[in-house]
Design an enzyme around this catalytic site. Structure first.
Site, PDB file in Angstrom:
ATOM      1  N   SER A  41       0.883  -1.361  -0.090  1.00 14.27           N
ATOM      2  CA  SER A  41       0.255   0.287  -0.382  1.00 14.27           C
ATOM      3  C   SER A  41       1.064   1.127   0.492  1.00 14.27           C
ATOM      4  O   SER A  41       1.869   1.281  -0.983  1.00 14.27           O
ATOM      5  CB  SER A  41      -1.105   0.047   0.823  1.00 14.27           C
ATOM      6  OG  SER A  41      -2.092   1.151   1.360  1.00 14.27           O
TER       7      SER A  41
ATOM      8  N   GLU B  18      -8.524  -4.434  -5.338  1.00 11.40           N
ATOM      9  CA  GLU B  18      -8.182  -4.492  -4.144  1.00 11.40           C
ATOM     10  C   GLU B  18      -9.112  -3.115  -3.654  1.00 11.40           C
ATOM     11  O   GLU B  18      -8.878  -3.234  -2.108  1.00 11.40           O
ATOM     12  CB  GLU B  18      -7.253  -3.121  -4.986  1.00 11.40           C
ATOM     13  CG  GLU B  18      -6.089  -3.717  -5.510  1.00 11.40           C
ATOM     14  CD  GLU B  18      -5.043  -3.468  -4.554  1.00 11.40           C
ATOM     15  OE1 GLU B  18      -4.745  -3.729  -3.254  1.00 11.40           O
ATOM     16  OE2 GLU B  18      -3.689  -4.271  -4.965  1.00 11.40           O
TER      17      GLU B  18
ATOM     18  N   HIS C   5      -7.782  -5.106  -0.403  1.00  9.81           N
ATOM     19  CA  HIS C   5      -6.224  -4.887  -0.514  1.00  9.81           C
ATOM     20  C   HIS C   5      -5.490  -5.088   1.085  1.00  9.81           C
ATOM     21  O   HIS C   5      -6.784  -5.442   1.831  1.00  9.81           O
ATOM     22  CB  HIS C   5      -6.517  -3.597  -0.033  1.00  9.81           C
ATOM     23  CG  HIS C   5      -5.378  -2.104  -0.137  1.00  9.81           C
ATOM     24  ND1 HIS C   5      -4.567  -1.994  -1.138  1.00  9.81           N
ATOM     25  CD2 HIS C   5      -5.047  -1.465   0.768  1.00  9.81           C
ATOM     26  CE1 HIS C   5      -3.733  -1.304  -0.932  1.00  9.81           C
ATOM     27  NE2 HIS C   5      -3.503  -0.927   0.447  1.00  9.81           N
TER      28      HIS C   5
END
Length: 500
Positions: free
Chosen positions: A190, A320, A409
């Site tokens: 991330s 995600e 994600h």
């Protein structure tokens, strides 16, 4: 449990040793960023007398609390703000034996949107890596306003400077923990993944690592210096002060956190769109790295001239945006709402949403929007980053769909670290052991000799699909979404997909 001691440039440390793994936690790699050291480049850690106890995690960077609705993300975020002694520019080391030498080194940069997180999160426990012969390091760095303001004529990219200082500490000290300073892999997910992608572009980081792994990140999530300066002025106005280092130092960390929250929460938001009407943070990530300084001199979208010869492993998850702001926030959206949401920060909103089935009766507007954001914010810029990189590049996609969040994600992280048991509230109870083995071993192999076990990402566009039965396949992620808004678009080979 037994005690192990090591020597560093700042003094001796004592850690614990259990079941073949030694841990040294909360080690300062830079001086506490207090007083005149706030909003300043990281200074060397102060020396200490005697032997410092390094058996517990140290302080963490000032940050807002995790929203209660996202409590299941705690294993990826960590304990939140732990003020402690204020020495939060610290790192943690796991090693099989500090008495050995020449082991591969892996340095992990945590995510959290550049505003939350720490290297002390349960998902990042380095025990499994150390048991498998790697020296594993996790790093804290300054976040939010403390880390990513642009003070005109003064300081920028403070958080990235911290990360570079941590890598310098690794270069100068890791041999004492059994690591090889000439075999360092920096990796992150991330915001941590994007940080790694930007370190590949920084002349200040050149030579500090030989390999890089970018998980759900890319080198496009940055703003020009002028736009970051506008954000800095907006924060100063919220505080009723001027946008200077001395003025910001007059405010406590809680004052700054309240002002940050107000900027994000209240309308009107600061307008951080570029000349094309595009905002890479999409009004959710206000504090991003800045281009146009000594850390990141080049504009977004051009190949790095500082990372030739660095091996790169890069990838995303298949879905995600299923986790965090996606499914819950957009559930009640109709088509008009979806277009308005995306159009606030992306000029070609309707065309992109139509590509993802906005007007298909079988597709909900929420699904079209999450799919569009997944490509726009993660998959497409990740693939462009892969194709721009001047060294050997390998691509993967995490495609295993958990029963709770799909292939969302962050779900790849516990498989990489072999910490799925600590993250069951996030991924459920059905995590395939074969997937953990495959991902953990891949990261080990790549850190050891730069080869994850499949071909480089060339014109064939092959990628490893990590699902219940990992396999190599043609990559299906588009690389064109948003590409025409980048200064360096011409450096990317044309795609067969239509642009949106």
């Amino acid at each position: 449990m037994t005690v192990r001691t090591v020597s560093t440039e700042a003094g001796r440390l004592s850690g614990d040793h259990t079941d073949g793994v030694a841990r040294f936690l909360g080690i300062p790699y830079a001086a506490a960023p207090a007083g005149e050291r706030r909003f300043a480049p990281p200074a060397p850690a102060e020396r200490w007398a005697g032997t410092r106890n390094a058996t517990g995690y140290g302080a963490t960077a000032p940050q807002p609390p995790l929203h209660p609705a996202h409590a299941n993300l705690a294993p990826l975020i960590g304990p939140g703000w732990v003020a402690g002694d204020g020495e939060y520019l610290n790192l943690n080391v796991w090693t099989p034996d500090p008495g050995t030498s020449g082991l591969p080194v892996m340095v992990y940069v945590h995510g959290g949107g550049f505003v939350i997180g720490s290297g002390a999160a349960p998902a990042f426990d380095g025990t499994s890596f150390a048991r498998d012969g790697v020296v594993l390091v996790t790093v804290n760095y300054r976040l939010g306003a403390e880390g990513f303001l642009a003070l005109s004529g003064e300081i920028t990219n403070i958080g990235l400077r911290d990360q570079i200082a941590a890598l310098r500490w690794v270069r100068d000290n890791i041999a004492g923990f059994g690591g090889n300073p000439d075999n360092v892999t920096v990796f992150g997910e991330s915001a941590g993944g994007s940080s790694v992608a930007f370190l590949l572009h920084s002349p200040l980081a050149a030579g500090l690592f030989q390999r890089a792994i970018v998980q759900s990140g890319h080198d496009e999530m940055a703003r020009r210096l002028e736009l970051t300066e506008e954000l800095t002025k907006a924060l100063a106005a919220r505080l009723g002060t001027s946008a200077t280092t001395d003025a910001f130092r007059e405010f406590s960390a809680p004052d700054l956190l309240r002002a940050q929250a107000a900027l994000l929460r209240n309308d009107p938001h600061p307008d951080l769109r570029d000349d094309n009407g595009f905002d890479p943070g999409h009004r959710r990530a206000l504090f991003l790295p800045t281009t146009g300084d000594d850390v990141l001199p080049d504009p977004v979208g051009v190949p790095s001239t500082y990372s030739r010869g660095v091996d790169l492993l890069i990838g995303t998850t298949l879905e995600e945006v299923n986790l965090g702001f996606g499914a819950d926030e957009f559930a009640a959206f109709d088509a008009h709402d979806a277009v308005a949401e995306l159009a606030a920060t992306y000029p070609d909103a309707e065309a992109l949403l139509e590509r993802h089935g906005l007007h298909d009766p079988a597709v909900t507007p929420a699904h079209a929007l999450t799919a569009a954001y997944t490509d726009l914010m993660f998959r497409s810029p990740s693939r462009r980053t892969a194709r721009r990189h001047p060294g050997p590049t390998y691509v993967y996609e995490f495609a295993w769909r958990s029963p709770l969040h799909g292939a969302a994600h962050g779900l790849d992280v516990p498989f990489v670290f072999d910490t799925t048991q600590a993250c069951r509230g996030l991924i459920g109870d059905a995590a395939p052991g074969a997937l953990t083995d495959a991902m953990h071993q891949t990261w080990l192999d790549f850190a050891t000799h730069g080869d994850p076990g499949w071909p480089t990402y060339d014109d064939a566009r092959t990628a490893m699909s990590f699902d219940a039965s990992p396999h190599l396949r043609e990559d299906t992620a588009p690389d064109d979404t948003g590409a025409k808004y980048l200064p360096g678009t011409s450096t990317i080979r044309s795609s067969a997909h239509g642009q949106a």
